[in-house]
Design an enzyme around this catalytic site. Structure first.
Site, PDB file in Angstrom:
ATOM      1  N   ASP A  37      -0.564 -35.579 -43.803  1.00 24.39           N
ATOM      2  CA  ASP A  37      -1.131 -36.378 -42.704  1.00 24.39           C
ATOM      3  C   ASP A  37      -2.250 -37.246 -43.266  1.00 24.39           C
ATOM      4  O   ASP A  37      -2.676 -37.052 -44.416  1.00 24.39           O
ATOM      5  CB  ASP A  37      -1.676 -35.460 -41.580  1.00 24.39           C
ATOM      6  N   ASP A  58      -0.335 -41.077 -46.810  1.00 18.21           N
ATOM      7  CA  ASP A  58       0.007 -42.188 -45.918  1.00 18.21           C
ATOM      8  C   ASP A  58       1.501 -42.444 -46.128  1.00 18.21           C
ATOM      9  O   ASP A  58       1.904 -42.873 -47.215  1.00 18.21           O
ATOM     10  CB  ASP A  58      -0.822 -43.422 -46.284  1.00 18.21           C
ATOM     11  N   VAL A  59       2.309 -42.198 -45.096  1.00 16.30           N
ATOM     12  CA  VAL A  59       3.765 -42.273 -45.275  1.00 16.30           C
ATOM     13  C   VAL A  59       4.261 -43.678 -45.625  1.00 16.30           C
ATOM     14  O   VAL A  59       5.394 -43.838 -46.072  1.00 16.30           O
ATOM     15  CB  VAL A  59       4.536 -41.768 -44.027  1.00 16.30           C
ATOM     16  N   ASN A  85       8.143 -37.040 -39.313  1.00 16.34           N
ATOM     17  CA  ASN A  85       7.588 -36.976 -37.954  1.00 16.34           C
ATOM     18  C   ASN A  85       6.424 -37.937 -37.723  1.00 16.34           C
ATOM     19  O   ASN A  85       6.198 -38.363 -36.591  1.00 16.34           O
ATOM     20  CB  ASN A  85       7.141 -35.531 -37.682  1.00 16.34           C
ATOM     21  N   TYR A 153       7.207 -50.591 -31.223  1.00 11.93           N
ATOM     22  CA  TYR A 153       7.525 -49.152 -31.209  1.00 11.93           C
ATOM     23  C   TYR A 153       9.019 -48.943 -30.962  1.00 11.93           C
ATOM     24  O   TYR A 153       9.685 -48.181 -31.664  1.00 11.93           O
ATOM     25  CB  TYR A 153       6.690 -48.465 -30.134  1.00 11.93           C
ATOM     26  N   LYS A 157      11.776 -47.252 -33.521  1.00  8.72           N
ATOM     27  CA  LYS A 157      12.507 -46.016 -33.204  1.00  8.72           C
ATOM     28  C   LYS A 157      14.013 -46.265 -33.153  1.00  8.72           C
ATOM     29  O   LYS A 157      14.804 -45.379 -33.494  1.00  8.72           O
ATOM     30  CB  LYS A 157      11.997 -45.432 -31.890  1.00  8.72           C
ATOM     31  N   ILE A 188       6.275 -35.982 -24.165  1.00 13.72           N
ATOM     32  CA  ILE A 188       5.798 -34.756 -24.802  1.00 13.72           C
ATOM     33  C   ILE A 188       4.283 -34.665 -24.660  1.00 13.72           C
ATOM     34  O   ILE A 188       3.573 -35.667 -24.818  1.00 13.72           O
ATOM     35  CB  ILE A 188       6.191 -34.708 -26.308  1.00 13.72           C
ATOM     36  N   THR A 190       1.318 -34.293 -26.050  1.00 13.39           N
ATOM     37  CA  THR A 190       0.637 -34.317 -27.357  1.00 13.39           C
ATOM     38  C   THR A 190      -0.563 -35.262 -27.305  1.00 13.39           C
ATOM     39  O   THR A 190      -0.696 -36.065 -26.382  1.00 13.39           O
ATOM     40  CB  THR A 190       1.581 -34.826 -28.473  1.00 13.39           C
TER      41      THR A 190
HETATM   42  N1  LIG Z   1       4.455 -37.630 -27.676  1.00 12.45           N
HETATM   43  C1  LIG Z   1       5.574 -38.166 -27.204  1.00 12.45           C
HETATM   44  O1  LIG Z   1       5.787 -38.215 -25.978  1.00 12.45           O
HETATM   45  C2  LIG Z   1       6.606 -38.717 -28.143  1.00 12.45           C
HETATM   46  C3  LIG Z   1       7.785 -39.213 -27.574  1.00 12.45           C
HETATM   47  C4  LIG Z   1       8.754 -39.727 -28.413  1.00 12.45           C
HETATM   48  C5  LIG Z   1       8.553 -39.723 -29.775  1.00 12.45           C
HETATM   49  N2  LIG Z   1       7.414 -39.240 -30.302  1.00 12.45           N
HETATM   50  C6  LIG Z   1       7.273 -39.282 -31.768  1.00 12.45           C
HETATM   51  O2  LIG Z   1       6.967 -37.992 -32.245  1.00 12.45           O
HETATM   52  C7  LIG Z   1       6.217 -38.100 -33.460  1.00 12.45           C
HETATM   53  C8  LIG Z   1       4.961 -37.249 -33.360  1.00 12.45           C
HETATM   54  O3  LIG Z   1       4.176 -37.751 -32.308  1.00 12.45           O
HETATM   55  P1  LIG Z   1       3.076 -36.889 -31.527  1.00 12.45           P
HETATM   56  O4  LIG Z   1       3.247 -37.158 -30.104  1.00 12.45           O
HETATM   57  O5  LIG Z   1       3.059 -35.502 -32.031  1.00 12.45           O
HETATM   58  O6  LIG Z   1       1.775 -37.698 -31.979  1.00 12.45           O
HETATM   59  P2  LIG Z   1       0.385 -37.251 -32.643  1.00 12.45           P
HETATM   60  O7  LIG Z   1      -0.442 -38.467 -32.621  1.00 12.45           O
HETATM   61  O8  LIG Z   1      -0.120 -36.001 -32.021  1.00 12.45           O
HETATM   62  O9  LIG Z   1       0.822 -36.898 -34.141  1.00 12.45           O
HETATM   63  C9  LIG Z   1       1.233 -37.888 -35.054  1.00 12.45           C
HETATM   64  C10 LIG Z   1       0.630 -37.569 -36.391  1.00 12.45           C
HETATM   65  O10 LIG Z   1       1.045 -38.563 -37.340  1.00 12.45           O
HETATM   66  C11 LIG Z   1      -0.072 -38.832 -38.163  1.00 12.45           C
HETATM   67  N3  LIG Z   1       0.043 -40.155 -38.804  1.00 12.45           N
HETATM   68  C12 LIG Z   1      -0.145 -41.364 -38.236  1.00 12.45           C
HETATM   69  N4  LIG Z   1      -0.009 -42.332 -39.154  1.00 12.45           N
HETATM   70  C13 LIG Z   1       0.283 -41.709 -40.339  1.00 12.45           C
HETATM   71  C14 LIG Z   1       0.524 -42.167 -41.655  1.00 12.45           C
HETATM   72  N5  LIG Z   1       0.496 -43.485 -41.959  1.00 12.45           N
HETATM   73  N6  LIG Z   1       0.814 -41.259 -42.605  1.00 12.45           N
HETATM   74  C15 LIG Z   1       0.826 -39.928 -42.319  1.00 12.45           C
HETATM   75  N7  LIG Z   1       0.581 -39.437 -41.100  1.00 12.45           N
HETATM   76  C16 LIG Z   1       0.304 -40.324 -40.117  1.00 12.45           C
HETATM   77  C17 LIG Z   1      -1.263 -38.786 -37.213  1.00 12.45           C
HETATM   78  O11 LIG Z   1      -2.491 -38.651 -37.910  1.00 12.45           O
HETATM   79  C18 LIG Z   1      -0.908 -37.598 -36.353  1.00 12.45           C
HETATM   80  O12 LIG Z   1      -1.440 -36.386 -36.891  1.00 12.45           O
HETATM   81  C19 LIG Z   1       5.937 -39.594 -33.643  1.00 12.45           C
HETATM   82  O13 LIG Z   1       6.874 -40.142 -34.554  1.00 12.45           O
HETATM   83  C20 LIG Z   1       6.147 -40.151 -32.258  1.00 12.45           C
HETATM   84  O14 LIG Z   1       6.485 -41.517 -32.273  1.00 12.45           O
HETATM   85  C21 LIG Z   1       6.426 -38.732 -29.528  1.00 12.45           C
END
Ligand SMILES: NC(=O)c1ccc[n+]([C@@H]2O[C@H](COP(=O)([O-])OP(=O)(O)OC[C@H]3O[C@@H](n4cnc5c(N)ncnc54)[C@H](O)[C@@H]3O)[C@@H](O)[C@H]2O)c1
Length: 258
Positions: A37, A58-59, A85, A153, A157, A188, A190
Site C-alpha cells: 500500500d 505504488d502500483v 485491489n 473510474y 474498471k 461496499i 469501506t
Molecule cells: N468501496 C466500494 O464500494 C467499491 C465498489 C466497487 C469497487 N471497489 C474497488 O475495490 C478496491 C478497494 O477499494 P476500497 O473500497 O477497499 O477502498 P479503500 O480506499 O478503503 O482502499 C484502497 C486502498 O488502495 C490504496 N492505494 C491507493 N492508491 C494506491 C497506489 N497507487 N498504490 C498502492 N496502493 C494504493 C489506498 O491507500 C487504500 O489503502 C478498489 O479497487 C475499488 O475501486 C470498491
C-alpha cells in the site's frame, strides 16, 4: 488445514477496506500474505495483526512491481496468488475530467493492474513444481455500467474487466494452471465510500440512499467481498478462469441500476 495453506499471496491496497479484509481472510485460510500500500502506518497495523508482511508500493510504478515480485520470490520461493485491489475514486463527469485526473485514475486502477498481472505471471510460470497461480482483479459494478459522475473510474474498471479476460486466455493457453478472474463489488462499506459520504452535506442520508441501491437493502461488508476473492484464489475455483464475479447484493440484477 485452510483453503490457502502453503500458498503465497500478494494483496495490493491491503492497508484498508476490501484489501485489509482480504489479507485477514487469506491469513486465516493459511496463506503467507505480503500486503502492499501507499499508507504505510495502516499497512503495518494489518501486517502485525495478521502475521503478514507489509511492503510500501505504488502500483503505478513498474520498477516497484519488479522489486516487489523479486523480493517475494526471494523470501518465500514462489508466488501463488495476486489480488490487484488497490484503487482510487475521483468523482467527475466526462465534462469535468481533465487529463491530470484521467491519468491519475487510469495509472492506479488500470495500469497498476496490468503491471501486476505481467510481473506476477513472470513468477507464477516458474513456480517450483510447475506453473500455477491465481490472479484476482478487483473491478467494480462500473465495469458493467456507467457512473455519470465517474468517467475515468468507469473507464478504468471496464478496462480491468476485459484485461482480465485477455490475461486469462493467454495464461490458460501458455501455462495451463495460471488463472485470472475479476471481482465486481457494488456498494461496499469501506473508507473509500465513507470519504465520499463525509464530503456530502448529509452523510447519513447519502449512506442510506447508497444502501438502498442494493436489493439486499444494506451495504455489503468488505469481509463479504474478501470471501469471494478467497474462493477465486483457492483451488476450489480450479476451473474458473476469465469470469466476472459480482458481489453487489443483486444491484445489477435490478432494472435501472445506476
Ligand atoms: N468501496 C466500494 O464500494 C467499491 C465498489 C466497487 C469497487 N471497489 C474497488 O475495490 C478496491 C478497494 O477499494 P476500497 O473500497 O477497499 O477502498 P479503500 O480506499 O478503503 O482502499 C484502497 C486502498 O488502495 C490504496 N492505494 C491507493 N492508491 C494506491 C497506489 N497507487 N498504490 C498502492 N496502493 C494504493 C489506498 O491507500 C487504500 O489503502 C478498489 O479497487 C475499488 O475501486 C470498491
Amino acid at each position: 488445514m485452510g483453503r490457502l495453506t502453503g500458498k503465497v499471496a500478494i494483496v495490493t491496497g491491503g492497508a484498508s477496506g476490501i484489501g485489509a479484509a482480504t489479507v485477514r481472510a487469506m491469513a486465516h485460510e493459511g496463506a503467507r500474505v505480503v500486503l502492499t500500500d501507499v499508507q504505510d502506518a495502516l499497512g503495518e497495523v494489518v501486517a502485525r495483526e495478521t502475521g503478514s508482511t507489509f511492503r510500501h508500493q505504488d502500483v503505478a510504478s513498474e520498477a516497484g512491481w519488479i522489486e516487489l515480485v523479486d523480493a517475494v520470490v526471494k523470501q518465500h520461493g514462489r508466488l501463488d496468488i495476486l489480488v490487484n485491489n488497490a484503487g482510487i475514486f475521483r468523482g467527475a463527469s466526462i465534462e469535468d475530467t481533465d487529463l491530470d485526473l484521467w491519468r491519475a485514475v487510469l495509472d492506479v486502477n488500470l495500469t497498476g493492474v496490468m503491471l501486476g498481472c505481467k510481473h506476477a505471471i513472470r513468477a507464477m510460470k516458474d513456480n517450483p513444481g510447475g506453473a500455477c497461480g491465481s490472479i484476482v482483479n478487483v473491478s467494480s459494478i462500473t465495469g458493467f455500467v456507467g457512473l455519470a459522475n465517474g468517467a475515468a473510474y468507469t473507464a478504468s474498471k471496464g478496462g480491468v474487466r476485459l484485461l482480465t479476460k485477455s490475461v486469462a486466455v493467454h495464461c490458460a493457453r501458455a501455462y495451463g494452471k495460471v488463472r485470472c478472474n475479476s471481482v465486481h463489488p457494488g456498494a461496499i462499506d469501506t473508507p473509500m465510500n465513507q470519504a465520499a459520504f463525509d464530503a456530502s452535506p448529509d452523510p447519513a442520508a447519502i449512506r442510506a440512499m447508497f444502501a438502498g441501491l442494493q436489493p439486499i437493502g444494506r451495504m455489503t461488508l468488505p469481509e463479504e467481498v474478501a470471501q469471494a476473492i478467497v474462493f477465486l484464489a483457492s483451488d476450489d475455483a480450479s476451473s474458473v478462469n476469465g469470469t466476472e464475479l459480482l458481489v453487489d447484493g443483486g444491484w445489477l440484477a435490478a432494472p435501472n441500476p445506476l
